[in-house]
Design an enzyme around this catalytic site. Structure first.
Site, mmCIF file in Angstrom:
data_model
loop_
_atom_site.group_PDB
_atom_site.id
_atom_site.type_symbol
_atom_site.label_atom_id
_atom_site.label_comp_id
_atom_site.label_asym_id
_atom_site.label_seq_id
_atom_site.Cartn_x
_atom_site.Cartn_y
_atom_site.Cartn_z
ATOM 1 N N CYS A 155 1.184 -0.582 0.281
ATOM 2 C CA CYS A 155 0.030 -0.200 -0.223
ATOM 3 C C CYS A 155 0.978 0.918 0.265
ATOM 4 O O CYS A 155 1.849 1.102 0.936
ATOM 5 C CB CYS A 155 -0.694 -0.208 1.036
ATOM 6 S SG CYS A 155 -1.232 1.404 2.004
ATOM 7 N N GLN A 279 -1.598 8.059 17.196
ATOM 8 C CA GLN A 279 -2.001 9.178 16.352
ATOM 9 C C GLN A 279 -0.339 9.008 15.128
ATOM 10 O O GLN A 279 -0.055 7.803 15.238
ATOM 11 C CB GLN A 279 -1.398 10.760 16.268
ATOM 12 C CG GLN A 279 -2.308 11.436 16.876
ATOM 13 C CD GLN A 279 -3.364 11.929 16.131
ATOM 14 O OE1 GLN A 279 -3.801 12.224 14.767
ATOM 15 N NE2 GLN A 279 -4.390 13.073 17.418
ATOM 16 N N ASP A 374 -9.942 18.354 21.051
ATOM 17 C CA ASP A 374 -9.592 17.044 20.452
ATOM 18 C C ASP A 374 -10.704 16.577 20.050
ATOM 19 O O ASP A 374 -10.529 14.670 19.785
ATOM 20 C CB ASP A 374 -8.025 16.206 20.146
ATOM 21 C CG ASP A 374 -7.907 15.946 19.101
ATOM 22 O OD1 ASP A 374 -8.703 16.269 18.288
ATOM 23 O OD2 ASP A 374 -6.289 15.130 18.559
ATOM 24 N N CYS A 401 -10.683 17.093 13.367
ATOM 25 C CA CYS A 401 -10.188 16.095 12.237
ATOM 26 C C CYS A 401 -11.663 16.079 11.148
ATOM 27 O O CYS A 401 -11.614 15.364 10.607
ATOM 28 C CB CYS A 401 -10.104 14.585 12.959
ATOM 29 S SG CYS A 401 -11.438 13.785 14.106
HETATM 30 N N1 SAH Z 1 -6.035 14.190 21.565
HETATM 31 C C1 SAH Z 1 -5.883 12.558 21.070
HETATM 32 C C2 SAH Z 1 -7.279 11.582 20.378
HETATM 33 C C3 SAH Z 1 -7.696 12.491 19.567
HETATM 34 S S1 SAH Z 1 -8.770 10.899 18.952
HETATM 35 C C4 SAH Z 1 -4.765 12.646 20.481
HETATM 36 O O1 SAH Z 1 -4.338 13.298 19.598
HETATM 37 O O2 SAH Z 1 -4.401 11.700 19.822
HETATM 38 C C5 SAH Z 1 -10.821 11.886 19.858
HETATM 39 C C6 SAH Z 1 -10.660 10.792 21.534
HETATM 40 O O3 SAH Z 1 -12.136 11.233 22.406
HETATM 41 C C7 SAH Z 1 -10.468 9.221 21.267
HETATM 42 O O4 SAH Z 1 -9.615 8.843 22.372
HETATM 43 C C8 SAH Z 1 -12.064 8.895 21.874
HETATM 44 O O5 SAH Z 1 -12.175 8.201 22.900
HETATM 45 C C9 SAH Z 1 -12.514 10.532 22.605
HETATM 46 N N2 SAH Z 1 -13.626 10.311 22.944
HETATM 47 C C10 SAH Z 1 -15.172 10.480 21.852
HETATM 48 N N3 SAH Z 1 -16.181 10.663 22.833
HETATM 49 C C11 SAH Z 1 -15.788 11.377 23.801
HETATM 50 C C12 SAH Z 1 -16.695 12.069 25.200
HETATM 51 N N4 SAH Z 1 -17.873 12.244 24.428
HETATM 52 N N5 SAH Z 1 -15.975 11.793 26.313
HETATM 53 C C13 SAH Z 1 -14.719 12.077 26.261
HETATM 54 N N6 SAH Z 1 -13.440 11.473 25.108
HETATM 55 C C14 SAH Z 1 -14.030 11.462 23.750
#
Ligand code: SAH
Length: 445
Positions: A155, A279, A374, A401
Site C-alpha cells: 500500500c 496518531q 480534540d 479532524c
Molecule cells: N487528543 C488525542 C485523541 C484524539 S481522538 C490525540 O491527539 O491522540 C478523540 C478521542 O476522544 C478518542 O480517544 C475518543 O475515545 C475520545 N472521546 C470520544 N467521545 C468522547 C467523550 N464524549 N468524552 C471524552 N472523550 C471522548
C-alpha cells in the site's frame, strides 16, 4: 444504468468530484475540478447520484500516475491521482468553505501545512485475511462500501516494513494450514493482522486478530515468523469471536515480547498497546501538536484542560508550558494508558479523569484558562460547548479532524467567541481528510 456527460466543478467533503447536469448532482470518485468525462450512473441516495468515470474526456493538469494500482477502487486514497500540491489546495479550500458556509465567520484560513513525506507514512496497518475461490490465502483492503477483499501486496501510504511481513504471514498460514475466518459462516481462525511500527525506536508489533484463543500450530507459526522477521519485537493475539465489523475484541494474550511498543512525540515517550489510539502519522503529528501548543502563553502559569485526550499526548506535551493540566477521556483503556504515560515521563502537574468530556467540564470546579479540545469526527456537543460559554473560558484551542463539525461548533460559539486563527494540517496525505487547529478567544464585553 444511464450514461451521462459532465464537467467536474467542485470536490465534496468526501473527496468525490461534483458534477451538475440539469437539476441533478452527481458525486464521482477520481474526477477532479476542471475535468470532463462520460459517467456511468450507479445509484441514488438522498437525492444525489453516485457515478463512476467511464471515459475521461478532459484531464486536469494536476493529474498524475498513482503509485497504487487499486487506488481507484479501494476508496482509501481519494487524492492519489493528483499531485501533492493540488491535494493541499483542496484541503485548504475544504476548511475555507466550511468556515465560510457553516461557521459563517470572517477569518483568514492559512494554507494547509503539507508533509515532507506524503507516502508510506502510516505507522498502523490493518488488513483482513480470507481465502479466494481456489483456496489460496488472500489479504488486502475492502473494496469501498463492501466486504470484498482486494488483494494488495504493497500500500502506498503504509510503512514499508509492513508488506514483507504480511506476505510471509500469508505463506506461513498456508504452510501450517491455519485457516482464515469466513465472514459468512463465522468459521475459521485468522480474521485480521494489524501491524504497528515505531518511528523513533526499533520496535514493531504484530497483532493477530483471531476468532478463538490458542489456535493449533500457533507456536511453530510464531517461531518461524520471528526467525524470518527479527524486526518484530512483540506479537499479540487479540480474540474477536463476535460477528461484527469492529476489528478488535476485548481479550488479549501476549505471544511474544513485551506486548507493547514505544514511540516518541515531541520528546516524550509513549507506550502503545494493540488497542491504544495513537496518531498514525508520526512526522505530521508533531507539526499538528506544535501548531496547537504554540498558541499557549509562555508564562507557564495557566490552568489547561485537555479534553478528548486519548492516551494523554497533547496534555502531557502541554504540561511543561502550564501550571496544571487536567485531562479527560471517555475510553478506559486509553485513559489508563494516559496515567502510565505521565509516570513514564515523570510528569506530575497533570491529573486524569475517565469520563464524558461534557459531563466532566460541567461539574468542574475552579477556573480554566485554556481548553484544548480534540473530539472525534462527530465534533463536540452542546453540554460541553455551553459550559465553555458559561465558565467564560478565555481561550479555546480546537484540534479537529473534520472541518464541517468544527465549523458547526464554531458557529455555536461565535456569539461569545472570536475566531483568531485557523490552520489546516495534512496528517493524511493522499486522502481527503484534513486536520485543523483553530484558536478562539472570549469576546470582550
Ligand atoms: N487528543 C488525542 C485523541 C484524539 S481522538 C490525540 O491527539 O491522540 C478523540 C478521542 O476522544 C478518542 O480517544 C475518543 O475515545 C475520545 N472521546 C470520544 N467521545 C468522547 C467523550 N464524549 N468524552 C471524552 N472523550 C471522548
Amino acid at each position: 444504468m444511464e450514461i451521462i456527460k459532465g464537467k467536474c466543478t467542485d470536490i465534496s467533503s468526501e473527496g468525490k468530484g461534483v458534477v451538475k447536469v440539469g437539476s441533478h448532482i452527481y458525486f464521482v470518485d477520481g474526477l477532479f475540478v476542471g475535468e470532463e468525462a462520460e459517467l456511468q450512473v450507479q445509484y441514488q441516495r438522498s437525492g444525489v447520484y453516485f457515478a463512476k468515470v467511464k471515459n475521461l474526456i478532459k484531464k486536469s493538469p494536476v493529474r498524475i500516475q498513482p503509485k497504487c494500482k487499486i487506488c481507484t477502487s479501494c476508496g482509501g486514497c481519494q487524492y492519489q491521482q493528483i499531485d501533492y500540491k493540488a491535494q493541499l489546495e483542496y484541503k485548504t479550500n475544504r476548511v475555507k468553505n466550511a468556515i465560510k458556509r457553516i461557521a459563517k465567520v470572517d477569518v483568514k484560513v492559512n494554507d494547509c501545512l503539507g508533509a515532507e513525506h506524503p507516502y508510506n507514512y502510516r505507522n498502523k496497518i490493518q488488513v483482513p485475511f480470507s481465502k479466494d475461490r481456489n483456496g489460496k490465502v488472500i489479504y488486502g483492503f475492502y473494496k469501498e462500501n463492501s466486504h470484498i477483499i482486494m488483494p494488495v501486496k504493497e500500500c502506498a501510504i503504509e510503512n514499508k516494513k509492513a508488506a514483507p511481513i504480511l506476505w510471509d504471514i500469508k505463506l506461513l498460514l498456508e504452510k501450517h494450514k491455519i485457516s482464515t475466518y469466513n465472514e459468512d459462516t463465522g468459521k475459521g481462525i485468522l480474521r485480521y493482522v494489524l501491524i504497528r511500527t515505531s518511528y523513533h525506536f526499533d520496535e514493531l508489533m504484530v497483532v493477530l486478530v483471531t476468532s478463538t484463543m490458542n489456535f493449533p500450530g500457533q507456536r511453530n507459526f510464531i517461531d518461524e515468523l520471528i526467525k524470518l522477521h527479527p524486526e518484530i519485537t512483540t506479537v499479540v493475539e487479540n480474540v474477536n469471536s463476535r460477528r461484527t465489523n469492529v476489528i478488535l475484541g476485548e481479550k488479549e494474550k501476549i505471544l511474544y515480547g513485551k506486548g507493547y511498543i514505544q514511540d516518541k512525540i515531541c520528546d516524550l515517550t509513549f507506550n502503545i498497546s494493540a488497542s491504544s489510539f495513537f496518531q498514525v502519522n508520526p512526522e505530521q503529528v508533531e507539526v499538528l501538536y506544535k501548531t496547537a501548543l504554540n498558541l499557549l502563553n509562555e508564562d507557564k502559569n495557566q490552568v489547561v484542560l485537555d479534553a478528548y485526550a486519548g492516551v494523554g499526548t497533547i496534555g502531557l506535551i502541554a504540561s511543561n508550558k502550564a501550571k496544571h493540566v487536567y485531562s479527560v477521556e471517555l475510553n478506559k483503556f486509553a485513559s489508563r494508558n494516559a496515567v502510565e504515560n505521565a509516570k513514564r515521563n515523570n510528569i506530575s502537574n497533570i491529573s486524569f479523569a475517565c469520563d464524558d468530556a461534557g459531563k466532566y467540564i460541567s461539574s468542574f470546579e475552579g477556573d480554566l484558562d485554556v481548553v484544548i479540545m480534540d473530539p472525534p469526527r462527530k465534533g463536540s456537543d452542546e453540554v460541553f460547548l455551553d459550559t465553555l460559554i458559561n465558565k467564560k473560558v478565555p481561550q479555546i484551542i480546537y484540534v479537529s479532524c473534520d472541518p464541517e463539525t468544527l465549523a458547526r461548533d464554531i458557529s455555536y460559539l461565535s456569539k461569545y467567541y472570536d475566531v483568531k486563527y485557523v490552520q489546516p494540517v495534512d496528517m493524511f496525505p493522499m486522502t481527503c481528510h484534513v486536520e485543523t487547529v483553530a484558536c478562539l478567544r472570549l469576546k470582550e464585553r
